[in-house]
Each structure stands twice: as C-alpha cells, then as structure tokens.
Design an enzyme around this catalytic site. Structure first.
Site, PDB file in Angstrom:
ATOM      1  N   LYS A  34      44.186 -69.029   9.203  1.00 28.05           N
ATOM      2  CA  LYS A  34      45.066 -70.105   8.396  1.00 28.05           C
ATOM      3  C   LYS A  34      46.083 -70.537   9.447  1.00 28.05           C
ATOM      4  O   LYS A  34      46.353 -69.973  10.806  1.00 28.05           O
ATOM      5  CB  LYS A  34      45.925 -69.422   7.508  1.00 28.05           C
ATOM      6  CG  LYS A  34      46.694 -68.103   7.938  1.00 28.05           C
ATOM      7  CD  LYS A  34      47.289 -67.372   6.643  1.00 28.05           C
ATOM      8  CE  LYS A  34      47.988 -65.910   7.283  1.00 28.05           C
ATOM      9  NZ  LYS A  34      48.528 -65.146   6.280  1.00 28.05           N
ATOM     10  N   ARG A 133      54.177 -60.605  -4.864  1.00 26.46           N
ATOM     11  CA  ARG A 133      54.301 -62.027  -4.142  1.00 26.46           C
ATOM     12  C   ARG A 133      53.195 -62.832  -5.133  1.00 26.46           C
ATOM     13  O   ARG A 133      53.492 -63.056  -6.605  1.00 26.46           O
ATOM     14  CB  ARG A 133      53.892 -61.954  -2.717  1.00 26.46           C
ATOM     15  CG  ARG A 133      54.726 -62.910  -1.939  1.00 26.46           C
ATOM     16  CD  ARG A 133      54.658 -62.602  -0.415  1.00 26.46           C
ATOM     17  NE  ARG A 133      53.127 -62.833  -0.219  1.00 26.46           N
ATOM     18  CZ  ARG A 133      52.650 -62.773   1.088  1.00 26.46           C
ATOM     19  NH1 ARG A 133      53.532 -62.664   2.278  1.00 26.46           N
ATOM     20  NH2 ARG A 133      51.485 -63.020   1.572  1.00 26.46           N
ATOM     21  N   TYR A 267      74.170 -77.276  26.154  1.00 31.95           N
ATOM     22  CA  TYR A 267      75.291 -77.766  24.915  1.00 31.95           C
ATOM     23  C   TYR A 267      76.223 -76.502  24.598  1.00 31.95           C
ATOM     24  O   TYR A 267      75.849 -75.310  24.702  1.00 31.95           O
ATOM     25  CB  TYR A 267      74.676 -77.777  23.493  1.00 31.95           C
ATOM     26  CG  TYR A 267      73.486 -78.989  23.402  1.00 31.95           C
ATOM     27  CD1 TYR A 267      74.291 -80.333  23.788  1.00 31.95           C
ATOM     28  CD2 TYR A 267      72.283 -78.890  23.242  1.00 31.95           C
ATOM     29  CE1 TYR A 267      73.478 -81.429  23.543  1.00 31.95           C
ATOM     30  CE2 TYR A 267      71.564 -80.130  23.266  1.00 31.95           C
ATOM     31  CZ  TYR A 267      71.891 -81.508  23.329  1.00 31.95           C
ATOM     32  OH  TYR A 267      71.305 -82.547  23.120  1.00 31.95           O
ATOM     33  N   MET A 320      66.311 -79.058  21.900  1.00 38.62           N
ATOM     34  CA  MET A 320      65.336 -79.723  21.019  1.00 38.62           C
ATOM     35  C   MET A 320      64.140 -79.671  22.121  1.00 38.62           C
ATOM     36  O   MET A 320      63.003 -79.230  21.794  1.00 38.62           O
ATOM     37  CB  MET A 320      65.366 -81.114  20.460  1.00 38.62           C
ATOM     38  CG  MET A 320      64.337 -80.976  19.377  1.00 38.62           C
ATOM     39  SD  MET A 320      64.555 -82.783  18.808  1.00 38.62           S
ATOM     40  CE  MET A 320      66.210 -82.561  17.996  1.00 38.62           C
TER      41      MET A 320
HETATM   42  C1  LIG Z   1      47.874 -63.835   6.683  1.00 40.36           C
HETATM   43  C2  LIG Z   1      47.270 -62.873   5.910  1.00 40.36           C
HETATM   44  C3  LIG Z   1      46.482 -61.788   6.412  1.00 40.36           C
HETATM   45  C4  LIG Z   1      46.438 -61.402   7.699  1.00 40.36           C
HETATM   46  O1  LIG Z   1      47.705 -60.549   8.172  1.00 40.36           O
HETATM   47  P1  LIG Z   1      47.822 -60.207   9.500  1.00 40.36           P
HETATM   48  O2  LIG Z   1      48.824 -59.255   9.504  1.00 40.36           O
HETATM   49  O3  LIG Z   1      47.870 -61.155  10.475  1.00 40.36           O
HETATM   50  O4  LIG Z   1      46.387 -59.551  10.139  1.00 40.36           O
HETATM   51  C5  LIG Z   1      45.766 -61.093   5.551  1.00 40.36           C
HETATM   52  N1  LIG Z   1      45.784 -61.264   4.056  1.00 40.36           N
HETATM   53  C6  LIG Z   1      46.627 -62.253   3.627  1.00 40.36           C
HETATM   54  C7  LIG Z   1      46.468 -62.698   2.289  1.00 40.36           C
HETATM   55  C8  LIG Z   1      47.330 -63.112   4.436  1.00 40.36           C
HETATM   56  O5  LIG Z   1      48.302 -64.051   3.975  1.00 40.36           O
END
Ligand SMILES: *Cc1c(COP(=O)(O)O)cnc(C)c1O
Length: 385
Positions: A34, A133, A267, A320
């Site tokens: 992802k 969650r 800055y 930036m």
């Molecule tokens: C992102 C994610 C993972 C991977 O987690 P890591 O700590 O990067 O290994 C696994 N399961 C879910 C549901 C996630 O959102």
C-alpha cells in the site's frame, strides 16, 4: 540523478523478503505494498515479491489493488479499506481481488457487486480484537455472519479469510497482544460454530512476526520490514534484525558558499554560524518529505557527503524545497556534489529510522512521505524485471 532521487535497491527488498519468509516458517508472507509500497514504488516492488514466489499482496485501497491489476499482476491481492458506495468494489470483484469486510453494509455491497457481475466474490472478515479502528465488533459479529451466510448460500460469496490487526504487535510481551489473540480465537470459534470456515487466518504485521511467534496463524502481513526498516526501536535496529533498508535519499548540492561567523541561516534566523564556515544547499524540502522538524532549533540531523563519507549537520529551518547543511570551515565540496540524506547506514550515513527518531516520528512516516517530485531510481538485479 540530477537534483535528487530516491534510490531503491530491489535486491535488498528481495533479501528482506527471504529473511521474513524464513522467520514465518509455515505461515505465508503477504507483501504489503500500500501507499506506493511505502514510497518505494508499488509496481516494481510487487514484481519482486511475485518473482520471489509470494502468493499474496496487500493494499489498503481498492484503487491500489486495481493499479496492480492494470500493471499485469494476476495473483492474489487483498484490499481492506473502503467506504460505502465505492465504485471500485464492483471492479475489484470483477478483477478477482479479495475484499475485506468489517460491517454488514460492506457484506451487502460486496454481495450486490458479485450479483451485478455474476461472479463469486472472495472476502476476508475483519474483526476488531482491540485496536478499535476498523473491524467488526464482537457484538455485531453475529449479524455480520448472518449477512455472509446469505451470500454464501446464494453462491456469490466465499469466505477466504478471517483477520485482525494488532495495536502493539512490535512490543515484546505486550499484554494487549495476549488480549487481542484471545479475542481473535473467540471470534474464530464463533464463526466456525456458525458454519463458516475461513481458509486463512491472519493477525501479524512485521513487528509481530519478530515479537509474537504465537500470532502467525496461516499468514503474516509484512510491510515495513520488507523495506528494511525496523518496526520499532524496541526490537532493535534493522541491522540487529538482519534487514537492509532499501531506500536511499540522495541529492546534488545546488549551491555552496563560504559565510563569515554570525551568518544567520534560513527562515527565522534560527541558526547562525559561530565561526566562518562553508554551507551547502540541499535541494529537497518538506514538500519532498524532509521533516521540517529536522531543522533548527531542534537540529541534530545530518546528511552525508558521499565522496568522503563526512557527516554534515542540517542547519536552519527546513524550507519547502530546500535546506542548508554546514559543510565545515575547511570543506572542499562544490555544487553538484552528491549527498545522502538517508540510506542503509552501512557507511555511517543516517538511516530513515534515525531521521525518525530525531524528528519524533517513525521510519514508516519518513519513507512514505517522500513525495512524487522525487524520482525513484531502481538498482539491483531486479531493476529490469
Ligand atoms: C499497513 C498494514 C500492515 C503492514 O504493517 P507493517 O507494520 O508495515 O508490517 C499489516 N496489516 C494492516 C491491516 C495494515 O494496514
């Protein structure tokens, strides 16, 4: 490379995957790709994972799963985060992407999508075991199972997985993990008692793969560790874990100049030279993912001059598009010289995990935030895959 690039070593990702697979034992390893493979580039990373023999890829969004399909990937993919009415769900069913469900509405939408394309959809039921969650709450589980059974009996749903996510997977001995594991077992029993038999159960992320061997079940979902970063300082550095960070963030100095003592930088004039020195301008800023908190007054972060491996502190406020480093009074660097902002750490350069520690965040945030303005460059034997 001209201005800057994020160099991604695909051989390192391959080696990390091998290590994770050997640690996982009988459990399968899902490569979590992802967020553009945590900033490393989803498509090239997915190719390496498939070439390495991984059956499963995981993404958050249905649109990410569809991008994998558009790249030609035809293996198993799980997408787990979506909102009601997402038009990509029907496309995912059509593309044989596994979909996570956490609510009755989600089950109903997947059933409707499957009917619409006259195809069976595969789901993974996500239970909330304590992260609070996503995931169906224990109270709502019976009604979700009822909705699932309607789809299963009609022949439009198949329950591929039962899964959950840990709050403290990366913390050895965490009480919360024991609690969540118990809840997971209870949910699993309830589902089986109701006559639904998921093929795969999965609970662990990278941290839990290292810290909680009893949470492996049939599959572990690894993200951060496959990119070579440590899931948590509690578990040690990536080197301690045998992992190699795959990304190095590099740039060419855009400007070099000598300044007298007292010269105030960037800055807010938050840093000034205590003696005459040479300053270098790194053409990367917070829009590229360099944390603004890395600059003065906090400081402490440093980049490496690649030619001589010397470390130069970041001085003044990170802007930036750029930040300034103190090359020292007797520096010989010139504009165009290469600097490494972070890398594997093998030659004394800072790692993404060190940047995270110095800026009060986690390595995940450092690499995922490297922005689209920074071209990715692939190295390693897999670069031509
Ligand atoms: C992102 C994610 C993972 C991977 O987690 P890591 O700590 O990067 O290994 C696994 N399961 C879910 C549901 C996630 O959102």
């Amino acid at each position: 490379m001209n201005r800057a690039c994020a160099r991604v070593d695909l051989d390192a990702i391959r080696a990390n995957l091998r290590l994770l697979r050997s640690r996982a034992g009988e459990a399968e390893v899902m490569a979590v790709v992802k967020a553009d493979a945590y900033g490393h580039g989803m498509i090239p990373v997915a190719r390496v994972a498939r070439d390495e023999g991984l059956t499963w890829l995981g993404v958050a969004l249905p649109s990410e799963a569809l991008q994998l399909r558009a790249s030609g990937d035809s293996g198993r993919v799980l997408a787990w985060l979506w909102s009601p009415g997402d038009p990509d769900i029907v496309r995912c069913v059509e593309a044989e992407i596994d979909i996570s469900v956490s609510s009755v509405w989600a089950v109903n939408e997947v059933v409707a999508a499957a009917r619409a394309v006259d195809q069976r959809a595969r789901i993974h039921i996500k239970v909330d075991t304590g992260l609070t969650r996503n995931g169906v709450s224990v109270d709502e589980l019976p009604s979700l199972i009822d909705a699932v059974k309607v789809g299963v009996h009609e022949g439009v749903l198949e329950v591929e997985g039962l899964w959950s996510h840990l709050a403290d997977g990366d913390t050895p001995d965490a009480e919360s993990v024991r609690h969540q594991r118990r809840r997971f077992e209870e949910a699993s029993d309830a589902i089986v008692d109701a006559g639904v038999q998921p093929r795969l159960r999965h609970l662990s992320n990278s941290g839990a793969l290292f810290a909680h061997t009893d949470c492996r079940y049939d599959m572990v979902r690894t993200g951060i560790a496959m990119y070579g970063l440590s899931p948590s300082a509690d578990l040690g550095t990536s080197a301690d874990l045998g992992l190699t960070p795959a990304m190095s963030l590099r740039a060419r100095l855009a400007h070099v100049k000598s300044v007298p003592a007292g010269a105030a930088v960037s800055y807010g004039w938050r840093w000034s030279a205590t003696e005459g020195t040479t300053l270098g301008l790194v053409p990367l800023g917070y829009a590229d993912g360099v944390p603004r908190a890395a600059g003065a007054p906090r400081q402490g972060t440093a980049v490496q001059i690649v030619a001589n491996a010397s470390l130069c502190p970041v001085v003044g406020t990170v802007a930036m598009d750029q930040f300034v480093v103190d090359l020292g009074p007797s520096a010989s660097s010139i504009a165009g010289d290469e600097v490494m902002v972070f890398g594997p750490g093998a030659d004394g350069e800072w790692t993404a995990d060190q940047w995270a520690e110095a800026t009060a965040t986690i390595g995940y945030e450092i690499v995922t935030r490297i922005g689209p303005r920074v071209p990715r460059e692939y190295v390693g034997e897999d670069a031509g895959l």
